[in-house]
Design a protein around this motif. Structure first.
Motif, mmCIF file in Angstrom:
data_model
loop_
_atom_site.group_PDB
_atom_site.id
_atom_site.type_symbol
_atom_site.label_atom_id
_atom_site.label_comp_id
_atom_site.label_asym_id
_atom_site.label_seq_id
_atom_site.Cartn_x
_atom_site.Cartn_y
_atom_site.Cartn_z
ATOM 1 N N GLU A 210 -8.609 46.499 63.347
ATOM 2 C CA GLU A 210 -9.256 45.225 63.059
ATOM 3 C C GLU A 210 -10.368 44.952 64.069
ATOM 4 N N ASN A 211 -11.569 44.717 63.552
ATOM 5 C CA ASN A 211 -12.769 44.612 64.376
ATOM 6 C C ASN A 211 -13.328 43.195 64.341
ATOM 7 N N LEU A 212 -13.940 42.776 65.447
ATOM 8 C CA LEU A 212 -14.555 41.451 65.532
ATOM 9 C C LEU A 212 -15.794 41.575 66.412
ATOM 10 N N ALA A 213 -16.970 41.214 65.880
ATOM 11 C CA ALA A 213 -18.210 41.388 66.630
ATOM 12 C C ALA A 213 -19.245 40.348 66.211
ATOM 13 N N PRO A 214 -20.079 39.883 67.168
ATOM 14 C CA PRO A 214 -21.135 38.908 66.844
ATOM 15 C C PRO A 214 -22.450 39.591 66.502
ATOM 16 N N PHE A 215 -23.174 39.011 65.551
ATOM 17 C CA PHE A 215 -24.493 39.514 65.153
ATOM 18 C C PHE A 215 -25.436 38.322 65.055
ATOM 19 N N SER A 216 -26.526 38.356 65.832
ATOM 20 C CA SER A 216 -27.488 37.241 65.801
ATOM 21 C C SER A 216 -28.627 37.498 64.828
ATOM 22 N N THR B 269 -18.535 28.765 67.536
ATOM 23 C CA THR B 269 -18.698 27.410 68.057
ATOM 24 C C THR B 269 -18.657 27.413 69.585
ATOM 25 N N TRP B 270 -19.026 26.265 70.147
ATOM 26 C CA TRP B 270 -19.041 26.105 71.603
ATOM 27 C C TRP B 270 -17.688 26.428 72.215
ATOM 28 N N ASP B 271 -16.610 25.940 71.621
ATOM 29 C CA ASP B 271 -15.287 26.180 72.176
ATOM 30 C C ASP B 271 -14.911 27.659 72.161
ATOM 31 N N LEU B 272 -15.527 28.436 71.274
ATOM 32 C CA LEU B 272 -15.200 29.856 71.135
ATOM 33 C C LEU B 272 -16.229 30.758 71.808
ATOM 34 N N ARG B 273 -17.168 30.190 72.540
ATOM 35 C CA ARG B 273 -18.306 30.950 73.055
ATOM 36 C C ARG B 273 -17.886 32.129 73.942
ATOM 37 N N GLU B 274 -16.904 31.935 74.806
ATOM 38 C CA GLU B 274 -16.502 33.020 75.698
ATOM 39 C C GLU B 274 -15.888 34.169 74.910
ATOM 40 N N ALA B 275 -15.081 33.861 73.922
ATOM 41 C CA ALA B 275 -14.498 34.910 73.086
ATOM 42 C C ALA B 275 -15.578 35.636 72.296
ATOM 43 N N VAL B 276 -16.558 34.885 71.784
ATOM 44 C CA VAL B 276 -17.666 35.504 71.049
ATOM 45 C C VAL B 276 -18.394 36.496 71.950
ATOM 46 N N ASN B 277 -18.657 36.108 73.180
ATOM 47 C CA ASN B 277 -19.392 36.959 74.107
ATOM 48 C C ASN B 277 -18.616 38.238 74.437
ATOM 49 N N THR C 222 -16.482 39.777 72.591
ATOM 50 C CA THR C 222 -16.416 40.691 71.443
ATOM 51 C C THR C 222 -17.722 41.451 71.208
ATOM 52 N N ALA C 223 -18.752 41.144 71.995
ATOM 53 C CA ALA C 223 -19.988 41.932 71.917
ATOM 54 C C ALA C 223 -19.848 43.259 72.669
ATOM 55 N N MET C 224 -18.771 43.406 73.447
ATOM 56 C CA MET C 224 -18.555 44.642 74.195
ATOM 57 C C MET C 224 -18.258 45.810 73.250
ATOM 58 N N PRO D 52 -12.419 53.595 70.782
ATOM 59 C CA PRO D 52 -11.930 53.721 69.400
ATOM 60 C C PRO D 52 -10.442 53.362 69.322
ATOM 61 N N GLY D 53 -10.100 52.615 68.298
ATOM 62 C CA GLY D 53 -8.705 52.245 68.097
ATOM 63 C C GLY D 53 -8.286 50.944 68.743
ATOM 64 N N GLU D 54 -9.147 50.352 69.604
ATOM 65 C CA GLU D 54 -8.815 49.074 70.234
ATOM 66 C C GLU D 54 -9.469 47.938 69.466
ATOM 67 N N SER D 55 -8.690 46.889 69.207
ATOM 68 C CA SER D 55 -9.186 45.753 68.442
ATOM 69 C C SER D 55 -9.671 44.638 69.354
ATOM 70 N N GLU D 56 -10.824 44.072 69.021
ATOM 71 C CA GLU D 56 -11.343 42.929 69.767
ATOM 72 C C GLU D 56 -10.421 41.722 69.642
ATOM 73 N N PHE D 57 -9.697 41.622 68.547
ATOM 74 C CA PHE D 57 -8.746 40.520 68.401
ATOM 75 C C PHE D 57 -7.726 40.546 69.525
ATOM 76 N N ASP D 58 -7.276 41.736 69.890
ATOM 77 C CA ASP D 58 -6.301 41.859 70.976
ATOM 78 C C ASP D 58 -6.950 41.594 72.328
ATOM 79 N N ARG D 59 -8.208 42.008 72.499
ATOM 80 C CA ARG D 59 -8.892 41.841 73.777
ATOM 81 C C ARG D 59 -9.118 40.366 74.113
ATOM 82 N N VAL D 60 -9.515 39.563 73.124
ATOM 83 C CA VAL D 60 -9.850 38.165 73.413
ATOM 84 C C VAL D 60 -8.701 37.206 73.139
ATOM 85 N N GLY D 61 -7.684 37.644 72.411
ATOM 86 C CA GLY D 61 -6.510 36.812 72.206
ATOM 87 C C GLY D 61 -6.670 35.671 71.231
#
Length: 218
Positions: free
Chosen positions: A38-44, A87-95, A97-99, A103-112
């Motif tokens: 499961e992947n999570l990433a920001p795109f501007s 959103t503002w409250d999620l800004r740190e998690a968004v940032n 997930t840009a890392m 392979p095989g590691e999910s951003e969902f697990d990294r940011v909690g």
């Protein structure tokens, strides 16, 4: 100041192009690989294209070694991706997930952040985000660049289901931007937050579209 970006080195210390197209909406996209990561990433580089049917696009520049971004590959392989409102409250998690993760590691697990799941596909969504679009993959257009990183994959998707937290709406049914404070990208490492709005109406009352809605230019 005038310059040709194809032949002249950028005269500003930071990219003039990226600093002038602002603010840019951030699409916090969740997806799932064919083997279940499961992947999570920001795109501007994201935008709404039309409303009937609701259609969106995001552009993902490639890695320095030429590899395509996981979100692009996942959308193509599974046929789906999900837009989560940043959103503002999620800004740190968004940032975070840009890392680029191994392979095989999910951003969902990294940011909690809390997982919830889409209704039309087995894709994860960020439960803390007030808005989600379940997007069906349509196509990819490849834009060759002057470098590996400059090469981009533009992905188009049709919004098949929209989720909006009722608490994120005003009494008259609008997204309460003053309270949820969506974030957007400026140039380089700068961001902004939507904390206010104002209203303007087209002189003459605008044009009513085929669905009975007032159509505003732009």
């Amino acid at each position: 100041m005038k310059f040709d970006p194809a032949t002249v080195r950028d005269p500003l210390p930071l990219s003039a192009f990226e600093n002038c197209v602002v603010p840019r909406p951030i699409a916090w996209l969740s997806s799932r690989s064919a083997d279940g990561v499961e992947n999570l990433a920001p795109f501007s580089q994201f935008q709404v294209l039309t409303f009937d049917p609701p259609t969106v696009m995001f552009s993902a520049n490639r890695h320095p070694d030429g590899r395509r971004k996981d979100t692009v590959v996942n959308a193509e392989e599974t046929g789906w991706f999900v837009y989560n409102l940043a959103t503002w409250d999620l800004r740190e998690a968004v940032n975070i997930t840009a890392m680029t993760l191994p392979p095989g590691e999910s951003e969902f697990d990294r940011v909690g952040v809390t997982r919830t799941y889409a209704e039309l596909s087995p894709l994860p969504m960020v439960a803390e985000s007030p808005v989600h679009f379940e997007c069906r993959y349509l196509s990819t257009t490849h834009l060759p660049g002057g470098s590996q990183v400059g090469t981009a994959d533009v992905v188009f998707g049709r919004v098949e289901r929209i989720h909006i937290d009722d608490d994120a709406l005003t009494d008259d049914g609008r997204l309460d931007v003053r309270r949820i404070r969506p974030i957007a990208r400026l140039g380089f490492n700068e961001y902004t937050v939507v904390a206010d709005s104002f209203e303007m109406r087209v002189p003459g009352g605008g044009v009513v579209d085929a669905r009975g809605r007032l159509e505003q230019p732009g």
